[in-house]
Enzyme design. Structure first.
Site, PDB file in Angstrom:
ATOM      1  NE  ARG A   1      11.978   6.300 -10.350  1.00 22.88           N
ATOM      2  CZ  ARG A   1      12.727   7.388 -10.476  1.00 22.88           C
ATOM      3  NH1 ARG A   1      13.335   7.964  -9.228  1.00 22.88           N
ATOM      4  NH2 ARG A   1      12.674   8.131 -11.475  1.00 22.88           N
TER       5      ARG A   1
ATOM      6  CE1 TYR B   1      15.165  15.049 -11.896  1.00 18.09           C
ATOM      7  CE2 TYR B   1      14.124  15.250  -9.795  1.00 18.09           C
ATOM      8  CZ  TYR B   1      15.406  14.901 -10.500  1.00 18.09           C
ATOM      9  OH  TYR B   1      16.400  14.482  -9.723  1.00 18.09           O
TER      10      TYR B   1
ATOM     11  CG  ASP C   1      11.297   9.559  -6.399  1.00 14.72           C
ATOM     12  OD1 ASP C   1      10.960  10.476  -5.537  1.00 14.72           O
ATOM     13  OD2 ASP C   1      12.528   9.523  -6.836  1.00 14.72           O
TER      14      ASP C   1
ATOM     15  CG  HIS D   1      11.094  13.120  -8.056  1.00 13.07           C
ATOM     16  ND1 HIS D   1      10.545  12.819  -9.241  1.00 13.07           N
ATOM     17  CD2 HIS D   1      12.520  13.035  -7.795  1.00 13.07           C
ATOM     18  CE1 HIS D   1      11.640  11.965  -9.638  1.00 13.07           C
ATOM     19  NE2 HIS D   1      12.684  11.929  -8.822  1.00 13.07           N
TER      20      HIS D   1
ATOM     21  CD  GLU E   1      12.666   7.482  -4.269  1.00 11.64           C
ATOM     22  OE1 GLU E   1      12.512   6.724  -4.845  1.00 11.64           O
ATOM     23  OE2 GLU E   1      13.703   8.391  -4.214  1.00 11.64           O
TER      24      GLU E   1
ATOM     25  CD  GLU F   1      16.197  11.487  -4.119  1.00  9.76           C
ATOM     26  OE1 GLU F   1      15.516  10.309  -4.129  1.00  9.76           O
ATOM     27  OE2 GLU F   1      16.212  12.346  -4.953  1.00  9.76           O
TER      28      GLU F   1
ATOM     29  NE  ARG G   1      15.046   6.514  -2.178  1.00  5.11           N
ATOM     30  CZ  ARG G   1      16.013   6.156  -2.929  1.00  5.11           C
ATOM     31  NH1 ARG G   1      16.768   5.020  -2.935  1.00  5.11           N
ATOM     32  NH2 ARG G   1      16.131   6.913  -4.288  1.00  5.11           N
TER      33      ARG G   1
ATOM     34  CD  GLU H   1      17.287   5.426  -7.282  1.00  7.82           C
ATOM     35  OE1 GLU H   1      17.874   6.133  -6.324  1.00  7.82           O
ATOM     36  OE2 GLU H   1      16.538   5.912  -8.160  1.00  7.82           O
TER      37      GLU H   1
ATOM     38  CD1 TRP I   1       4.670  21.362  -2.806  1.00 12.82           C
ATOM     39  CD2 TRP I   1       6.718  20.973  -3.778  1.00 12.82           C
ATOM     40  NE1 TRP I   1       4.457  21.067  -4.348  1.00 12.82           N
ATOM     41  CE2 TRP I   1       5.740  21.043  -4.937  1.00 12.82           C
ATOM     42  CE3 TRP I   1       8.142  21.356  -4.142  1.00 12.82           C
ATOM     43  CZ2 TRP I   1       6.291  20.897  -6.154  1.00 12.82           C
ATOM     44  CZ3 TRP I   1       8.287  21.009  -5.318  1.00 12.82           C
ATOM     45  CH2 TRP I   1       7.546  20.901  -6.461  1.00 12.82           C
TER      46      TRP I   1
HETATM   47  O1  EZ4 Z   1      16.270  13.059  -7.990  1.00 13.80           O
HETATM   48  O2  EZ4 Z   1      19.688  11.842  -8.814  1.00 13.80           O
HETATM   49  O3  EZ4 Z   1      15.130   8.434  -6.833  1.00 13.80           O
HETATM   50  N1  EZ4 Z   1      16.071   9.045  -7.309  1.00 13.80           N
HETATM   51  C1  EZ4 Z   1      15.896  10.247  -7.778  1.00 13.80           C
HETATM   52  C2  EZ4 Z   1      17.147  10.783  -8.587  1.00 13.80           C
HETATM   53  C3  EZ4 Z   1      17.520  12.330  -7.997  1.00 13.80           C
HETATM   54  C4  EZ4 Z   1      18.712  12.860  -8.807  1.00 13.80           C
HETATM   55  C5  EZ4 Z   1      19.177  13.960  -7.894  1.00 13.80           C
HETATM   56  O4  EZ4 Z   1      20.466  14.236  -8.524  1.00 13.80           O
HETATM   57  O5  EZ4 Z   1      14.690  10.922  -7.166  1.00 13.80           O
HETATM   58  O6  EZ4 Z   1      16.558  10.995  -9.918  1.00 13.80           O
HETATM   59 CO    CO Z   2      14.066   9.838  -5.485  1.00 14.34          CO
END
Ligand code: EZ4
Ligand code: CO
Length: 404
Positions: A147, A159, A212, A214, A238, A264, A285, A341, A404
């Site tokens: 990733r 993040y 990802d 997020h 993702e 997730e 996920r 993962e 969002w």
């Molecule tokens: O955002 O574990 O795909 N993995 C992720 C992680 C999650 C965190 C949330 O607690 O996106 O980083």
């Molecule tokens: Co994620």
């Protein structure tokens, strides 16, 4: 056999974990993970105050019945805290059942469907060149799926790209509050294809590449990104959008052949069923800690199997080594496994959580000991008390919360 005692332990060997230990009158015990990052104490209270008293005296081998009892009996079904509590108990009960049977958990789930479990690992950085180096370094270790995430130039690291994950800031009035970061969609959208152009150039076509989002785009923005990424043939995109509104995925699907992954933050089959039955996603996920334990994710993946949707259990560090163990047992057993993962854990975490599962050059093995194979060192855990911490919060450049 009867449930004699249920212990709930919140510890922080580098991160907070909510762990449950179900002890039987015959001495056999099982352990489970109920960690919800940023809300660890709420799950502990749910378990201590409402679940443990109700389960004392019950037959721990009635795994499905206890799952249904906790799910339906609460009246307030679903939700992350309830489902994490159910997940923790469910893992512990499967652990007990497999120990009683004298078999590794995967044997009770149908036995092996594959010899090993492919993982993906994370590369990230502030600059594209740094991410490319990271991807190449991970590839060198034998990993076949990676990733890649990059920071947005001119903005503080977001993040998943720097150190911002799980930080907490101390506010003037003395309270520990989540760190706040800045998000700008128009700066992010053109950046990601540039990142993958460079990464694909560097690694060639043998490595699976993942990204990802997020949950930070609208459906039409995600559709644009999907189209722009098609030349780089990503394994998946993702969490392109927040998925409370499952219909959003229909819009993305109309525009791009980019495979999609989500789930997730889902905690039940009802969060996923439209996405699965309409074939709007390619990977689910859900993970054992948040979607109802082994029982919960097995139900979801079995539904997914008939709609060509594969598994991809969430596996960051805040999904504890216990849940990782349960995930690996499910991964090795189900026919529609996709990928796992794997962020691995620190030495401190491995000291507290003793794991029979193992990792080697891009693949995981569940181990062959009876149960799910993860044990918990309670006295060591007691040396690492809970430390308040949160995931970061995103705001737009004008200070507003995101749309969002
Ligand atoms: O955002 O574990 O795909 N993995 C992720 C992680 C999650 C965190 C949330 O607690 O996106 O980083
Ligand atoms: Co994620």
């Amino acid at each position: 056999m009867k449930i004699k005692e249920i212990k709930v332990i919140v510890c922080s060997p580098g991160r907070n974990f909510t762990t449950v230990k179900v002890i039987t009158d015959e001495g056999v015990y099982g352990i489970g993970d109920g960690t919800v990052n940023g809300r660890e104490l709420s799950v502990a209270s749910y378990l201590e105050d409402h679940v443990a008293p109700a389960l004392i005296g019950m037959d721990p081998l009635r795994t499905e019945d206890i799952w249904q009892y906790l799910y339906k009996g609460a009246y307030w079904r679903r939700g992350p805290i309830t489902m994490a509590a159910i997940s923790a108990i469910d893992m512990a009960l499967w652990d007990i059942k497999a120990k009683v049977a004298g078999l590794p958990l995967y044997q009770l789930l149908g036995g092996r469907s594959r010899d090993k479990v492919m993982v993906y690992r994370h590369a990230s950085g502030l600059e594209i060149s740094e991410v490319v180096e990271g991807v190449l370094a991970i590839k060198e270790t034998g990993v076949e799926a990676i990733r890649a995430q990059v920071a947005i130039p001119g903005l503080p690291p977001i993040y998943g790209t720097g150190d911002s994950t799980d930080t907490a800031a101390l506010k003037g009035r003395g309270a520990i509050v989540p760190h706040e970061e800045v998000w700008a969609t128009h700066k992010y959208l053109p950046l990601v294809p540039k990142l993958f152009e460079k990464v694909r150039d560097a690694v060639g076509c043998d490595v699976h590449l993942l990204h990802d989002v997020h949950h930070r785009l609208t459906p039409i923005e995600a559709a644009r990104l999907g189209k722009d990424l098609e030349p780089y043939r990503l394994f998946w995109l993702e969490d392109a959008i927040p998925a409370e509104l499952q219909e959003g995925f229909r819009i993305i699907r109309q525009h791009t052949t980019q495979p999609l992954a989500v789930g997730e933050v889902f905690n039940s089959i009802y969060d996923t069923h439209t996405l699965i039955t309409e074939q709007l996603i390619d990977y689910a996920r859900v993970t054992s800690t948040h979607a109802g334990g082994v029982t919960g994710i097995k139900k979801i993946f079995d539904l997914a199997a008939i709609y060509h949707v594969k598994s991809a259990c969430h596996g960051p560090q805040d999904v504890s080594p216990i849940a990782m163990g349960c995930n690996i047992h499910v991964d090795v057993a189900i026919p529609n496994f996709g990928i796992q993962e794997f962020a691995s854990y620190t030495e401190q975490m491995f000291d507290v959580f003793k794991c029979a599962w193992s990792y080697d050059r891009g693949y995981l093995q569940p181990g062959e000991v009876p149960g799910h194979g993860v044990d918990f060192d309670e006295s060591l855990a007691a040396k690492y008390p809970y430390k308040q911490a949160y995931l970061p919060i995103a705001r737009l450049e004008d200070g507003a919360m995101t749309s969002w």
